[in-house]
Design a protein around this motif. Structure first.
Motif, mmCIF file in Angstrom:
data_model
loop_
_atom_site.group_PDB
_atom_site.id
_atom_site.type_symbol
_atom_site.label_atom_id
_atom_site.label_comp_id
_atom_site.label_asym_id
_atom_site.label_seq_id
_atom_site.Cartn_x
_atom_site.Cartn_y
_atom_site.Cartn_z
ATOM 1 N N HIS A 24 0.714 -1.180 -0.137
ATOM 2 C CA HIS A 24 0.015 -0.011 0.077
ATOM 3 C C HIS A 24 0.996 1.207 0.063
ATOM 4 O O HIS A 24 0.317 2.248 0.274
ATOM 5 C CB HIS A 24 -0.886 -0.242 1.319
ATOM 6 C CG HIS A 24 -2.051 -1.089 1.174
ATOM 7 N ND1 HIS A 24 -1.796 -2.341 1.597
ATOM 8 C CD2 HIS A 24 -3.122 -0.949 0.691
ATOM 9 C CE1 HIS A 24 -3.014 -3.228 1.422
ATOM 10 N NE2 HIS A 24 -3.736 -2.353 0.996
ATOM 11 N N PRO A 336 -10.273 -2.714 6.153
ATOM 12 C CA PRO A 336 -9.796 -1.862 4.903
ATOM 13 C C PRO A 336 -9.540 -0.568 5.297
ATOM 14 O O PRO A 336 -8.817 0.165 4.353
ATOM 15 C CB PRO A 336 -11.032 -1.791 3.874
ATOM 16 C CG PRO A 336 -12.196 -1.833 4.721
ATOM 17 C CD PRO A 336 -11.721 -2.782 5.981
ATOM 18 N N VAL A 339 -6.203 1.063 3.943
ATOM 19 C CA VAL A 339 -6.193 1.445 2.574
ATOM 20 C C VAL A 339 -6.626 2.659 2.331
ATOM 21 O O VAL A 339 -6.055 3.688 1.541
ATOM 22 C CB VAL A 339 -7.317 -0.009 1.751
ATOM 23 C CG1 VAL A 339 -6.936 0.606 0.381
ATOM 24 C CG2 VAL A 339 -6.717 -1.127 2.074
ATOM 25 N N GLU A 343 -4.385 5.946 0.536
ATOM 26 C CA GLU A 343 -4.883 6.948 -0.586
ATOM 27 C C GLU A 343 -4.739 8.489 0.105
ATOM 28 O O GLU A 343 -4.372 9.155 -0.729
ATOM 29 C CB GLU A 343 -6.117 6.397 -1.044
ATOM 30 C CG GLU A 343 -6.626 7.406 -2.097
ATOM 31 C CD GLU A 343 -7.441 6.638 -3.129
ATOM 32 O OE1 GLU A 343 -8.353 7.225 -3.792
ATOM 33 O OE2 GLU A 343 -7.221 5.476 -3.479
ATOM 34 N N ARG A 363 -13.440 0.845 -6.690
ATOM 35 C CA ARG A 363 -12.135 0.273 -6.835
ATOM 36 C C ARG A 363 -11.818 -0.878 -5.841
ATOM 37 O O ARG A 363 -11.091 -1.894 -5.701
ATOM 38 C CB ARG A 363 -10.992 1.309 -6.817
ATOM 39 C CG ARG A 363 -11.030 2.174 -8.146
ATOM 40 C CD ARG A 363 -9.954 3.342 -8.003
ATOM 41 N NE ARG A 363 -10.539 4.509 -7.257
ATOM 42 C CZ ARG A 363 -9.516 4.813 -6.176
ATOM 43 N NH1 ARG A 363 -8.577 4.203 -5.743
ATOM 44 N NH2 ARG A 363 -9.903 5.814 -5.693
ATOM 45 N N MET A 364 -12.276 -0.503 -4.403
ATOM 46 C CA MET A 364 -12.156 -1.395 -3.543
ATOM 47 C C MET A 364 -12.675 -2.705 -3.743
ATOM 48 O O MET A 364 -12.097 -3.991 -3.264
ATOM 49 C CB MET A 364 -12.576 -0.871 -2.138
ATOM 50 C CG MET A 364 -11.986 0.119 -1.154
ATOM 51 S SD MET A 364 -10.123 -0.674 -0.931
ATOM 52 C CE MET A 364 -10.585 -1.892 0.009
ATOM 53 N N HIS A 367 -9.904 -4.610 -4.933
ATOM 54 C CA HIS A 367 -8.861 -4.674 -3.849
ATOM 55 C C HIS A 367 -9.185 -5.755 -2.872
ATOM 56 O O HIS A 367 -8.418 -6.466 -2.273
ATOM 57 C CB HIS A 367 -8.632 -3.113 -3.369
ATOM 58 C CG HIS A 367 -7.372 -3.203 -2.554
ATOM 59 N ND1 HIS A 367 -6.240 -3.492 -3.315
ATOM 60 C CD2 HIS A 367 -7.051 -3.137 -1.154
ATOM 61 C CE1 HIS A 367 -5.134 -3.274 -2.261
ATOM 62 N NE2 HIS A 367 -5.676 -2.997 -1.027
ATOM 63 N N TYR A 368 -10.572 -5.622 -2.467
ATOM 64 C CA TYR A 368 -10.936 -6.732 -1.428
ATOM 65 C C TYR A 368 -10.500 -8.188 -2.028
ATOM 66 O O TYR A 368 -9.980 -9.117 -1.092
ATOM 67 C CB TYR A 368 -12.473 -6.960 -1.337
ATOM 68 C CG TYR A 368 -12.919 -5.572 -0.540
ATOM 69 C CD1 TYR A 368 -12.463 -5.381 0.758
ATOM 70 C CD2 TYR A 368 -13.984 -4.831 -0.770
ATOM 71 C CE1 TYR A 368 -12.926 -4.319 1.708
ATOM 72 C CE2 TYR A 368 -14.403 -3.848 -0.097
ATOM 73 C CZ TYR A 368 -13.942 -3.698 1.111
ATOM 74 O OH TYR A 368 -14.268 -2.458 1.854
ATOM 75 N N ARG A 370 -7.841 -8.798 -3.638
ATOM 76 C CA ARG A 370 -6.284 -8.901 -3.303
ATOM 77 C C ARG A 370 -6.094 -9.147 -1.857
ATOM 78 O O ARG A 370 -5.129 -9.909 -1.587
ATOM 79 C CB ARG A 370 -5.648 -7.473 -3.831
ATOM 80 C CG ARG A 370 -5.767 -7.208 -5.234
ATOM 81 C CD ARG A 370 -5.065 -5.885 -5.612
ATOM 82 N NE ARG A 370 -5.146 -5.337 -6.907
ATOM 83 C CZ ARG A 370 -5.898 -4.368 -7.022
ATOM 84 N NH1 ARG A 370 -6.514 -3.760 -6.127
ATOM 85 N NH2 ARG A 370 -6.166 -3.950 -8.554
ATOM 86 N N LEU A 371 -6.799 -8.670 -1.071
ATOM 87 C CA LEU A 371 -6.769 -8.723 0.344
ATOM 88 C C LEU A 371 -6.965 -10.090 0.651
ATOM 89 O O LEU A 371 -6.405 -10.883 1.412
ATOM 90 C CB LEU A 371 -7.706 -7.806 1.142
ATOM 91 C CG LEU A 371 -7.230 -6.258 1.207
ATOM 92 C CD1 LEU A 371 -8.184 -5.493 1.832
ATOM 93 C CD2 LEU A 371 -5.898 -6.009 1.619
#
Length: 405
Positions: A24, A336, A339, A343, A363-364, A367-368, A370-371
């Motif tokens: 991040h 999150p 995150v 930003e 966008r999350m 990204h979730y 990815r997490l």
């Protein structure tokens, strides 16, 4: 800021968090290594700090008003080789590590290991153990020359383990300086004689003398002191920096006085605070700070001039672990929202109102995933999963919006 004093995180967990930070683009780990509830770093000249100070007999479950206890011993520490590995691992990922050694408050673990560090003319320091509950502890360090010499010995080893060139902000050493009750100093003949000998007006000035000593000691070794915003009380040397946690006001005062600032106000970026007002939120602490709340956080106060704003070195989120007993709980409280903090920290938008939270949420969605792939036990946007809840564990929810300032 990762608190490993309240609940110890093994080395492998710290390395994992460095990987998550790097993913991040977060470039500083503020490593909270000592507190009333545990001393986590090996100091070779003072072996009792870890032999005695790194273990407590039991642990309060939930808020300090909770009737629940975990009666199994809790503890652990990092060897000096562990610390070297952590610092090197961080540097490879362009992350600097800023160690925190708390003085003169938040020190019962050290006093339990070396009773002469406490106010032994006021209380029986030899009977103290590593603290097993939470809150502001009255047992603080004795403001004596012997205490100064002891912590100089600690810091000599700390400076060797955390080189000044090991990454961003590596010259800094955090000395705490927050939440130091003065009741024992008021009752202590030793402390009162020290006040008289130094020509100081009161106990607050005595704490300032204590902090200023280490400010000068670190500066003489090419390092910089940083502490929580209480260290402003009584004045600071020009090179010292301030972690502004009690709202924005400490950071504003520090910047206007010519000090560098890290903005981490509890009202916005304390990640131990609850994420929702719902009844399923585990161990609800303080005010609700949602993902959007963190996304709307503005690290640079609008009232600062351009020169003053340049004193804001950056921002950080603080992960205090009193109610985070394992990696899963740390993950849940940290993500999150971390995150969103990442930003915010790197955003070039001057006004938080310009940030598009709907786009961030969109966008999350990716990204979730990815997490998930990284094994992060984050809080889902729909609320805690059944195994993330802590029914019956008392928290400290506060009503209404958080105070500003």
């Amino acid at each position: 800021m990762l608190d490993v004093a309240r609940h110890f995180m093994p080395k492998e967990g710290v390395l994992r968090y460095l990987d998550l930070m790097a993913a991040h683009k977060l470039n500083v780990l503020h490593f909270h290594l000592t507190d009333d509830q545990g001393w986590r770093i090996e100091i070779q000249r003072y072996p009792e700090l870890t032999r005695t100070g790194s273990w407590r007999a039991r642990t309060k479950i939930g808020h300090r008003a909770s009737p629940l206890w975990d009666d199994s011993p809790h503890g652990g520490h990092y060897t000096q080789d562990d610390i070297r590995e952590i610092v090197a691992y961080a540097a490879e990922r362009h992350i600097g590590v800023v160690p925190e050694i708390d003085v003169p408050g938040h020190s019962q673990a050290a006093i339990a290991a070396y009773p002469e560090l406490g106010n032994s003319d006021v209380i029986d320091t030899a009977s103290l153990t590593v603290w097993d509950t939470w809150g502001i502890n009255p047992n603080v360090l004795a403001p004596t020359d012997n205490t100064l010499r002891f912590y100089e010995g600690v810091l000599e080893e700390v400076l060797e383990l955390f080189p000044a060139d090991a990454g961003p902000f590596s010259p800094f050493v955090h000395i705490g300086g927050d939440e130091c009750p003065k009741d024992q100093w008021r009752a202590s003949d030793t402390a009162q004689k020290q006040i008289s000998n130094l020509g100081l007006p009161d106990e607050d000035a005595l704490q300032s003398w204590f902090i200023r000593h280490f400010d000068g000691w670190l500066a003489a070794r090419g390092r910089r002191l940083i502490g929580w915003d209480e260290i402003l009380e009584g004045g600071l040397a020009p090179g010292a920096a301030v972690s502004s946690w009690r709202g924005y006001s400490g950071g504003i005062a520090a910047a206007r006085a010519g000090h560098d600032v890290v903005m981490c106000p509890q009202q916005q970026v304390y990640l131990d605070y609850r994420q929702d007002a719902g009844p399923d939120e585990p161990v609800p602490i303080a005010y609700v700070r949602t993902l959007e709340d963190v996304y709307r956080f503005e690290p640079v106060p609008a009232e600062l001039t351009g020169d003053e704003a340049a004193r804001v070195l950056g921002t950080q989120a603080n992960v205090w672990t009193e109610v985070m007993e394992d990696q899963g709980r740390v993950d849940y409280q940290t993500f999150p929202r971390l995150v969103a903090l990442a930003e915010v920290a790197w955003s070039d938008l001057p006004d938080s109102a310009e940030r598009d939270f709907a786009d961030f949420e969109r966008r999350m969605g990716a990204h979730y995933r990815r997490l998930d792939a990284l094994g992060v036990a984050y809080r889902p946007p729909t609320g805690p999963l059944p195994w993330q809840r802590r029914p019956g564990v008392l928290g400290r929810p506060l009503d209404g919006p958080p105070p500003q300032g």
